[in-house]
Design a protein around this motif. Sequence first.
Motif, PDB file in Angstrom:
ATOM      1  N   CYS A  14       0.842  -1.205   0.000  1.00  0.00           N
ATOM      2  CA  CYS A  14       0.000   0.000   0.000  1.00  0.00           C
ATOM      3  C   CYS A  14       0.877   1.255   0.000  1.00  0.00           C
ATOM      4  CB  CYS A  14      -0.913   0.000   1.215  1.00  0.00           C
ATOM      5  SG  CYS A  14      -1.866   1.528   1.374  1.00  0.00           S
ATOM      6  N   CYS A  17      -0.283   3.176   3.757  1.00  0.00           N
ATOM      7  CA  CYS A  17       0.039   2.636   5.093  1.00  0.00           C
ATOM      8  C   CYS A  17       1.199   1.643   5.056  1.00  0.00           C
ATOM      9  CB  CYS A  17      -1.189   1.989   5.725  1.00  0.00           C
ATOM     10  SG  CYS A  17      -1.637   0.402   5.005  1.00  0.00           S
ATOM     11  N   CYS A  29      -5.983  -1.121  -1.057  1.00  0.00           N
ATOM     12  CA  CYS A  29      -5.744  -1.601   0.308  1.00  0.00           C
ATOM     13  C   CYS A  29      -7.051  -1.593   1.114  1.00  0.00           C
ATOM     14  CB  CYS A  29      -4.712  -0.688   0.971  1.00  0.00           C
ATOM     15  SG  CYS A  29      -4.446  -1.026   2.720  1.00  0.00           S
ATOM     16  N   ARG A  31      -7.496  -1.564   4.218  1.00  0.00           N
ATOM     17  CA  ARG A  31      -7.411  -0.648   5.374  1.00  0.00           C
ATOM     18  C   ARG A  31      -7.625   0.808   4.960  1.00  0.00           C
ATOM     19  NH1 ARG A  31      -1.917  -1.576   8.604  1.00  0.00           N
ATOM     20  NH2 ARG A  31      -1.811  -3.801   8.259  1.00  0.00           N
ATOM     21  N   CYS A  32      -7.048   1.179   3.811  1.00  0.00           N
ATOM     22  CA  CYS A  32      -7.061   2.590   3.410  1.00  0.00           C
ATOM     23  C   CYS A  32      -8.181   2.914   2.430  1.00  0.00           C
ATOM     24  CB  CYS A  32      -5.720   2.969   2.804  1.00  0.00           C
ATOM     25  SG  CYS A  32      -4.365   2.734   3.959  1.00  0.00           S
TER      26      CYS A  32
HETATM   27 ZN   LIG Z   1      -3.130   0.885   3.239  1.00  0.00          ZN
END
Ligand SMILES: [Zn+2]
Length: 415
Positions: A14, A17, A29, A31-32
Amino acid sequence: MQFSSPPYVTGLKCLICGATYAHGNVFTCPRCGIEGILDVQYDYSKIDNSQFTIHNSPLNIWRYNNLLPVSPDLHPPHLHVGWTPVYDAKRLAKHLGVRKLFIKDDGRNPSNSFKDRASSVGVMKALEFGYKTIACASTGNAASSLACMSAAVGLQSYIFVPARAPEPKVTQLLIFGATVIKVQGTYEQAFDLCREACEKFGWYNRNSGTNPFLVEGKKTAGLEIAEQMKDDVPDWVVVSVGDGCTIGGIGKGLQEMKRLGVITGVPKLLGVQAEGAKPMYEAFYSGKELVPSDTNTIADSIAVGTPRNWRRAIHQIRQSNGEMITVSDEEILEAMRATARLGGVFGEPAGIASAAGLKKALAQNMIKPHESALVVVTGNGLKDIQSAKQAAGEALSIAPNLDALANALSEKLGM
Ligand SMILES: [Zn+2]
Ligand SMILES: *Cc1c(COP(=O)(O)O)cnc(C)c1O
């Protein structure tokens, strides 16, 4: 059918992050979210750079297959993608007042734009992951290129285009057999609709902002520039910027060639945006997060108000000690004339914005007269006849006799 994975790819990382993921059918990603663009990672220590000097390596992007995320079990499209010519444009260099000016003409790809580099990798990933259908949203060239490459490998293609896409580009889509969906809205709306449709109908999404593999195809232009210019590496490489995948990819390719010892230094990148669509330029010089903008420019292929790959683009430009600049539509039209008349290369407005940017950078002393520059022309001029006509002027229309000709020449040309 199962295909083996790309042999030198170690995973995807990513750009926000730094989390890493295994190679596979992934996009951004988790998470992002949509902003978390993934970057393909390789084990460079295993890659042998001698393949670039072997004479029987194919003269197309597949000479770099070890640096591409493609399965060795699959045949690439049979069309000639990449290894586009680099011209030493002496008359144009003299006109602009720069020591050396090279033009890399990517309008000479199968569907006449740089995007074929990405689409050829995109269709191979679709096949690898077992899809029969691929889709994208595009201002035009990504679409015509995807339709072309899909035809070559036998995938069905669905293309979402914004209402204002130029007619020649739409015609290209249709002749290659794509299903074309004109979205009565902006590029951004077409982009979102395509993503939702891919999820709902199980199509592979070729959108280069969020698909991590496509920028690897774009990278091949950077790999080529390094290899083609290794004896005379230009001080600057000048590229027009919309979503930022092109300049980000070229930057990555150049860095890889330095890492593999093919070149010793990396050229500075000059990213060129249209004055009417410059959110990346603003973010580059403010150092802040990108703020989406409205768009208003004849350079339709870089009329992007919400660039998807701005972090990668800005990172690569900074890493090269590069700069950004903006050009007006008038400056683009003037550069279309100059590049055609003094360089013999006819590009579409977005394809020539780079040349306009070089001229302006010289005028501002950002690029010095004693330096050298390579301008990437990313799309052919016949892609957008409407704009070309604005730059080109009118033919002389006369009765079929010599008197009429003489009159017309003395009136119009002062002969
Ligand atoms: Zn990320
Ligand atoms: C897509 C495109 C660009 C810009 O590429 P981005 O990845 O969107 O920055 C430039 N010129 C032409 C002709 C294009 O089609």
